[in-house]
Scaffold this active site. Sequence first.
Site, mmCIF file in Angstrom:
data_model
loop_
_atom_site.group_PDB
_atom_site.id
_atom_site.type_symbol
_atom_site.label_atom_id
_atom_site.label_comp_id
_atom_site.label_asym_id
_atom_site.label_seq_id
_atom_site.Cartn_x
_atom_site.Cartn_y
_atom_site.Cartn_z
ATOM 1 N N TYR A 1 -79.442 -9.165 -55.634
ATOM 2 C CA TYR A 1 -80.524 -9.604 -56.651
ATOM 3 C C TYR A 1 -81.255 -8.126 -57.296
ATOM 4 C CZ TYR A 1 -84.179 -8.653 -53.240
ATOM 5 O OH TYR A 1 -85.032 -8.336 -52.152
ATOM 6 N N THR B 1 -92.138 -5.923 -50.223
ATOM 7 C CA THR B 1 -92.519 -6.071 -48.776
ATOM 8 C C THR B 1 -92.218 -5.025 -47.886
ATOM 9 O OG1 THR B 1 -90.618 -7.411 -48.366
ATOM 10 C CG2 THR B 1 -92.523 -8.931 -49.051
ATOM 11 N N ASP B 2 -91.432 -4.330 -48.399
ATOM 12 C CA ASP B 2 -90.758 -2.987 -47.537
ATOM 13 C C ASP B 2 -91.755 -1.927 -47.011
ATOM 14 O OD1 ASP B 2 -88.304 -4.060 -47.531
ATOM 15 O OD2 ASP B 2 -87.587 -2.533 -48.987
ATOM 16 N N GLU C 1 -108.381 10.996 -18.604
ATOM 17 C CA GLU C 1 -107.940 11.759 -17.423
ATOM 18 C C GLU C 1 -106.863 12.840 -18.004
ATOM 19 O OE1 GLU C 1 -107.096 8.477 -15.028
ATOM 20 O OE2 GLU C 1 -109.279 7.898 -15.288
ATOM 21 N N THR D 1 -89.709 -7.744 -54.661
ATOM 22 C CA THR D 1 -88.784 -8.735 -54.732
ATOM 23 C C THR D 1 -89.363 -10.164 -55.653
ATOM 24 O OG1 THR D 1 -87.531 -8.067 -52.815
ATOM 25 C CG2 THR D 1 -87.509 -10.454 -53.315
ATOM 26 N N LYS E 1 -93.771 -5.311 -41.292
ATOM 27 C CA LYS E 1 -92.690 -6.012 -41.628
ATOM 28 C C LYS E 1 -91.642 -6.332 -40.159
ATOM 29 C CE LYS E 1 -89.351 -6.867 -45.326
ATOM 30 N NZ LYS E 1 -88.965 -6.552 -46.647
HETATM 31 C C1 SIN Z 1 -89.145 -6.890 -51.055
HETATM 32 O O1 SIN Z 1 -89.884 -6.862 -51.843
HETATM 33 O O2 SIN Z 1 -89.088 -7.897 -50.291
HETATM 34 C C2 SIN Z 1 -87.883 -5.767 -50.796
HETATM 35 C C3 SIN Z 1 -88.143 -4.884 -51.963
HETATM 36 C C4 SIN Z 1 -89.168 -3.936 -52.016
HETATM 37 O O3 SIN Z 1 -90.093 -3.836 -51.130
HETATM 38 O O4 SIN Z 1 -89.546 -3.677 -53.301
#
Ligand code: SIN
Length: 358
Positions: free
Chosen positions: A49, A115-116, A318, A36, A188
């Site tokens: 997006y 972030t995934d 144990e 993202t 996450k």
């Molecule tokens: C993100 O980046 O927050 C979501 C999409 C991804 O992980 O590529």
Amino acid sequence: MSLKKYLILATLCIWTLPALCGVQKPRVTIVATGGTIAGTASSATGTSYDPAQLTVDALMAQAPGISARATITGLQLCNIASQHMTTQIWIRLGSVIDSLFKNDICDGVVVTHGTDTMEETAFFLDLVLGHDNPVVLTGAMRPANALGADGPVNLFNAVCLAAHPAARNRGVMAVMNDYIYAAAEFTKVHTVNPDAFASPDRGPLGVIRGGNPHFFRGPAGRLRTQLTCNTKELQELSDKLRDKAFPRVEIILSYAGATAGLIDALLKNGMDGIVIAGVGHGNYSQEIETGIQRCLEQGVFVVRATRVLAGGVTFDVEKPFDGQIVSGMLSPQKARILLMLALTRFNTTEQLQKIFNR
Ligand code: SIN
């Protein structure tokens, strides 16, 4: 010019020229993979997006403060949404970072990433890389042209951290929303909020303010000696993947009424290990238990983890879990990575449990 004037001028040149030319600044390479942070939306205020649209040069241009903190170079490894991340790309990323440090091309590396699955990539890198130089992953929850886009400040913070001497010897880290996390610990915890990560049991490693990191504690233990890979070993992993000889490990979720259907399907397909994302302290249904027995009889390694966010599954001296490996504090998705890598070097339950215990 008098000697005094010359000396003043020369001294000024000695101290200011390198700074002006950037030679005194730490060298940071930004390796971009997509996500993202590189996403664009058709509207600054909408919710939909497309991730992975911008290149590393565009990301760098959006965070202008970074060039004052480090001499930056950008490298585009791939441009994908991170749900499409693969072991093959992890190995390529590991090899690139390894050669950047080995050849003294930079002092620190920032990886921009969706972030995934960032926690998985960070953990993989933490296991295989054997350098003291900082490696910092970062991303964004809002696309680059959204109102309140978080990518530029996250990238700025990540560059400042990767350039900072206090970040050395701390293993792979992630930076998000001003918090610094250890690769083995963060996950996450929110699908849309910019404060998307947490380290449920230990909390963040520190915070970063105005580009200056403040660490609350030392890094978590690392597994350098057992699973670190040099360039040749990373190439061997890549060859194994290509030849379909890389350990195959899948995750099975436990829930009320879970059957052994998926375990049996995996066994039919050929499997080296499974991780059970159990309920509570790694528990599972009677049916899954019989499926696990069939795995163990066929030499498939079983790791007992939990779908619960905090607490992990601890090894009980144990009452050891008959032939199963206990995940410790690792989430199922990180336990899977550790088992895959550990299976490239070890092949007994005892050896594998020792690695998980650390
Ligand atoms: C993100 O980046 O927050 C979501 C999409 C991804 O992980 O590529």
